[in-house]
Design a protein around this motif. Structure first.
Motif, short mmCIF file in Angstrom:
data_model
loop_
_atom_site.label_atom_id
_atom_site.label_comp_id
_atom_site.label_asym_id
_atom_site.label_seq_id
_atom_site.Cartn_x
_atom_site.Cartn_y
_atom_site.Cartn_z
N PRO A 22 0.86 -1.29 -0.09
CA PRO A 22 -0.04 0.05 -0.17
C PRO A 22 0.95 1.21 -0.08
CG PRO A 22 -0.16 -1.03 2.05
CD PRO A 22 0.50 -2.00 1.28
N ALA A 23 0.38 2.19 -0.76
CA ALA A 23 1.17 3.45 -0.74
C ALA A 23 0.41 4.42 0.36
CB ALA A 23 0.86 4.06 -2.14
N PRO A 24 0.86 5.53 0.79
CA PRO A 24 0.21 6.45 1.82
C PRO A 24 -0.79 6.45 1.71
CG PRO A 24 2.45 7.07 1.26
CD PRO A 24 2.27 6.08 0.21
N GLY A 25 -1.88 6.39 2.58
CA GLY A 25 -3.30 6.71 2.37
C GLY A 25 -4.16 5.53 1.86
N GLU A 26 -3.42 4.39 1.66
CA GLU A 26 -4.09 3.30 1.10
C GLU A 26 -4.10 1.92 2.03
OE1 GLU A 26 -3.00 3.43 -3.67
OE2 GLU A 26 -2.03 2.01 -2.69
N ILE A 72 -15.79 -6.79 -5.60
CA ILE A 72 -14.89 -7.17 -4.42
C ILE A 72 -15.39 -7.05 -3.17
CG2 ILE A 72 -12.54 -6.51 -3.56
CD1 ILE A 72 -12.10 -5.29 -6.73
N THR A 73 -15.05 -7.80 -2.32
CA THR A 73 -15.24 -7.83 -0.77
C THR A 73 -13.85 -8.39 -0.08
OG1 THR A 73 -16.74 -7.60 1.09
CG2 THR A 73 -16.72 -9.54 -0.52
N GLY A 74 -13.68 -7.80 0.76
CA GLY A 74 -12.53 -8.20 1.48
C GLY A 74 -12.35 -7.92 2.91
N THR A 75 -11.16 -8.09 3.59
CA THR A 75 -11.07 -7.90 5.07
C THR A 75 -9.48 -7.05 4.94
OG1 THR A 75 -12.17 -9.89 5.83
CG2 THR A 75 -10.39 -8.88 7.18
N VAL A 76 -9.62 -5.91 5.88
CA VAL A 76 -8.46 -5.01 6.00
C VAL A 76 -7.53 -5.79 6.65
CG1 VAL A 76 -7.50 -2.69 6.82
CG2 VAL A 76 -9.94 -2.87 5.87
N VAL A 77 -6.24 -5.98 6.02
CA VAL A 77 -4.83 -6.74 6.68
C VAL A 77 -4.09 -5.67 7.11
CG1 VAL A 77 -5.50 -9.06 5.99
CG2 VAL A 77 -3.98 -7.43 4.38
N GLU A 78 -4.06 -4.42 6.36
CA GLU A 78 -3.17 -3.23 6.69
C GLU A 78 -3.87 -1.98 6.66
OE1 GLU A 78 0.80 -5.00 4.68
OE2 GLU A 78 1.01 -2.78 5.09
N ALA A 79 -4.00 -1.21 7.75
CA ALA A 79 -4.98 -0.18 7.54
C ALA A 79 -3.94 1.12 7.41
CB ALA A 79 -5.61 0.21 8.83
N SER A 80 -4.31 2.31 6.91
CA SER A 80 -3.61 3.38 6.74
C SER A 80 -3.51 4.50 7.84
CB SER A 80 -3.87 4.29 5.45
OG SER A 80 -5.43 4.97 5.85
N GLY A 81 -4.53 4.21 8.93
CA GLY A 81 -4.51 5.30 9.82
C GLY A 81 -5.52 6.01 10.17
N GLU A 128 -5.22 -12.78 -4.36
CA GLU A 128 -5.24 -12.81 -2.91
C GLU A 128 -5.23 -11.50 -2.21
OE1 GLU A 128 -2.74 -16.13 -1.50
OE2 GLU A 128 -2.24 -16.26 -3.55
N TYR A 129 -4.70 -10.67 -2.57
CA TYR A 129 -4.73 -9.24 -2.08
C TYR A 129 -4.87 -8.01 -2.92
CZ TYR A 129 -2.68 -11.86 2.11
OH TYR A 129 -2.74 -12.79 2.99
N MET A 130 -5.06 -6.93 -2.55
CA MET A 130 -5.12 -5.79 -3.27
C MET A 130 -4.97 -4.64 -2.49
SD MET A 130 -9.13 -5.06 -5.05
CE MET A 130 -8.68 -3.48 -5.69
N VAL A 131 -4.49 -3.57 -3.06
CA VAL A 131 -4.47 -2.23 -2.26
C VAL A 131 -5.50 -1.17 -2.94
CG1 VAL A 131 -2.05 -2.65 -1.55
CG2 VAL A 131 -2.47 -1.50 -3.47
N TRP A 132 -5.80 -0.25 -1.97
CA TRP A 132 -6.93 0.67 -2.59
C TRP A 132 -6.89 1.92 -1.67
CZ3 TRP A 132 -8.42 0.70 -7.37
CH2 TRP A 132 -9.77 1.27 -7.71
N PRO A 133 -7.27 3.06 -1.94
CA PRO A 133 -7.40 4.37 -1.24
C PRO A 133 -8.16 4.07 0.06
CG PRO A 133 -7.42 4.98 -3.77
CD PRO A 133 -7.44 3.42 -3.41
N ALA A 134 -7.73 4.19 1.22
CA ALA A 134 -8.70 3.89 2.39
C ALA A 134 -9.80 4.85 1.98
CB ALA A 134 -7.78 4.52 3.56
N SER A 135 -9.81 6.07 1.72
CA SER A 135 -10.97 6.59 1.85
C SER A 135 -12.15 6.03 0.62
CB SER A 135 -10.75 8.19 0.92
OG SER A 135 -10.24 8.02 -0.16
N GLU A 136 -11.87 5.29 0.22
CA GLU A 136 -12.78 4.62 -0.90
C GLU A 136 -13.25 3.24 -0.43
OE1 GLU A 136 -14.32 6.81 -2.63
OE2 GLU A 136 -12.66 8.33 -2.08
#
Ligand code: ZN
Ligand code: ZN
Length: 354
Positions: A22-26, A72-81, A128-136
Motif C-alpha cells: 500500500p502507498a500512503p493513504g491506502e 470485490i469484498t475483503g478484510t483489511v489486513v493493513e490499515a492506513s491510520g 489474494e490481496y489488493m491495495v486501494w485508497p482508504a478513503s474509498e
C-alpha cells in the motif's frame, strides 16, 4: 501471490505476481470474494474495450497487464491510520475520479473522462490481496455477510442507473434482461415504488424475477409481447424501459415498448453497432438515458438496503469457487451459450468470512 492477469484479447493467465504494497493513504485487503461479471467475459472475448490497453489511464498510469476483477469484498489486513481499521470487512468504491474535470466539479463523478476503476485501470480483486485508497473503502455492518457484499458492486451500478432514470412511485417499469444487474435494478425499482414487468428469454431468469418480487413476467419470445406490454399503464404502455440485456436489437425494442413521452434507460454494454431510425424518438417524444458506473453514495446506500432486507443479493449467488478453478468452473461456465448462472463468486484467499 496468485492472481488472474489480463494480458490481452483471449489472453487471461492465472499466475504468480508480487504481493501489492500500500502507498500512503491506502489499505491492503485480503480478498474474501470477487464476483465474475459479464463485463469480464466481454473484455476477454472482445477487449481491450474498457480495460486500458495500449494507452495508460491518466489517473493511475496503468495499462495491461492488469489483475482483473471488480466485484470485490475483503478484510483489511493493513490499515492506513484513517477510516477503516485492520480486521474490518469492507466493500470498495472502485470508481476513482480526477476531482478536476467538469463532471467532478459539478457532482457528476460518473461523467469524469479520467475515471479509473479497479480491474480496468488499476489492479483488481481476482487475487489474494489488493491495495486501494482508504478513503474509498466502506465498512460492512455485521448484518451484511461477505457473500452478500460481493454483489454490492453490480447493485451500485443498478442503483446509479435507477437514480438516472428519474423514476417516481407508481410508474410502470419494464426490465428487459433479468441477469444479475437487471434483477438488482428490479428490486430497486420496487423499493422506489415502481410496478415491475420482467422480460427475459430464460425461464431461470423469469422464475428468479418472480421470487424477487416482479409484479409480472413475460417471455421475450412471446409473439404478442409488444401488445401485452402496451396494456400496462391503462393502455398507454410502460413509463420506463430499462435495457439490462445489451443485445443487438434490445435498445430498439426498449424504445418501441416505452409509452409516448416515456423513457428508456440503457445500463448494458453493447458489442454490436446496429442501425437505428431516430424518427421513433422524435415522433414519440421519447428519451434515452445512459448510465455508467456509480459513486460512493450509491455503494453506501446499497449496503444499507442489503442490511435492511430491501435488496436481496444472496439468491443471485449460483456458486462459490477457488481462484485455481476460475477458468474451468468460472469463465467456461459463463461462456456457455445456455448460461445457467447469475453470479459465481471466487474466494482467492480460501479463508472467507460468511
Ligand atoms: Zn461488473
Ligand atoms: Zn474528473
Amino acid at each position: 501471490m496468485k492472481a488472474l492477469v489480463y494480458h490481452g484479447n483471449k489472453d487471461l493467465r492465472l499466475e504468480a505476481v508480487p504481493e501489492p504494497v500500500p502507498a500512503p493513504g491506502e489499505i491492503k485487503l485480503r480478498i474474501d470474494y470477487c464476483g465474475i461479471c459479464a463485463t469480464d467475459i466481454e473484455e476477454y472475448l472482445y477487449g481491450p474495450k474498457f480495460i486500458f490497453g495500449d494507452a495508460p489511464n491518466i489517473l493511475t498510469g496503468k495499462s495491461v497487464p492488469l489483475i482483473t476483477g471488480h466485484e470485490i469484498t475483503g478484510t483489511v489486513v493493513e490499515a492506513s491510520g484513517d477510516g477503516v481499521a485492520e480486521g474490518d470487512r469492507v466493500v470498495l468504491n472502485t470508481v476513482l475520479t480526477c476531482g478536476k474535470c467538469h463532471g467532478c466539479l459539478t457532482g457528476q463523478k460518473t461523467q469524469c473522462p479520467n475515471m479509473a476503476t479497479a480491474g480496468f485501470a488499476r489492479d483488481g480483486g481476482l487475487a489474494e490481496y489488493m491495495v486501494w485508497p482508504a478513503s474509498e473503502a466502506i465498512r460492512l455492518p455485521d448484518g451484511v455477510s461477505s457473500e452478500e457484499a460481493a454483489l454490492v458492486e453490480p447493485a451500485s451500478v443498478a442503483l446509479h442507473a435507477i437514480r438516472r432514470s428519474r423514476i417516481i412511485a407508481g410508474e410502470s417499469v419494464v426490465i428487459l434482461g433479468c441477469g444479475t444487474v437487471g434483477l438488482l435494478a428490479m428490486q430497486q425499482v420496487k423499493a422506489a415504488g415502481g410496478h415491475v414487468i420482467a422480460v427475459d428469454r430464460r425461464r431461470i431468469s423469469l422464475d428468479m424475477a418472480s421470487d424477487l418480487g416482479a409484479d409480472a413476467t413475460l417471455d421475450a419470445r412471446d409473439p404478442d409481447l409488444a401488445a401485452k406490454l402496451r396494456e400496462f399503464n391503462d393502455g398507454a404502455g410502460p413509463d420506463l424501459v430499462i435495457d439490462a440485456a445489451g443485445g443487438k436489437d434490445t435498445p430498439a425494442l426498449a424504445i418501441d415498448w416505452a409509452r409516448i413521452g416515456g423513457r428508456v434507460l440503457l445500463v448494458a454494454i453493447y458489442t454490436a453497432v446496429p442501425k437505428f431510425d431516430f424518427n421513433s424518438l422524435v415522433a414519440g417524444e421519447k428519451e434515452i438515458i445512459g448510465s455508467l458506473g456509480y459513486e460512493r453514495r450509491d455503494v453506501e446506500e446499497v449496503v444499507g438496503m442489503i442490511d435492511t432486507g430491501d435488496l436481496r443479493t444472496a439468491p443471485l449467488i449460483t456458486d462459490k469457487i477457488g481462484l485455481e478453478e476460475i477458468i474451468e468452473k468460472g469463465f467456461d461456465r459463463m461462456l456457455k451459450p445456455k448460461k445457467d448462472v447469475f453470479r459465481i463468486l471466487v474466494s482467492p484467499s480460501g479463508a472467507a468470512h460468511t
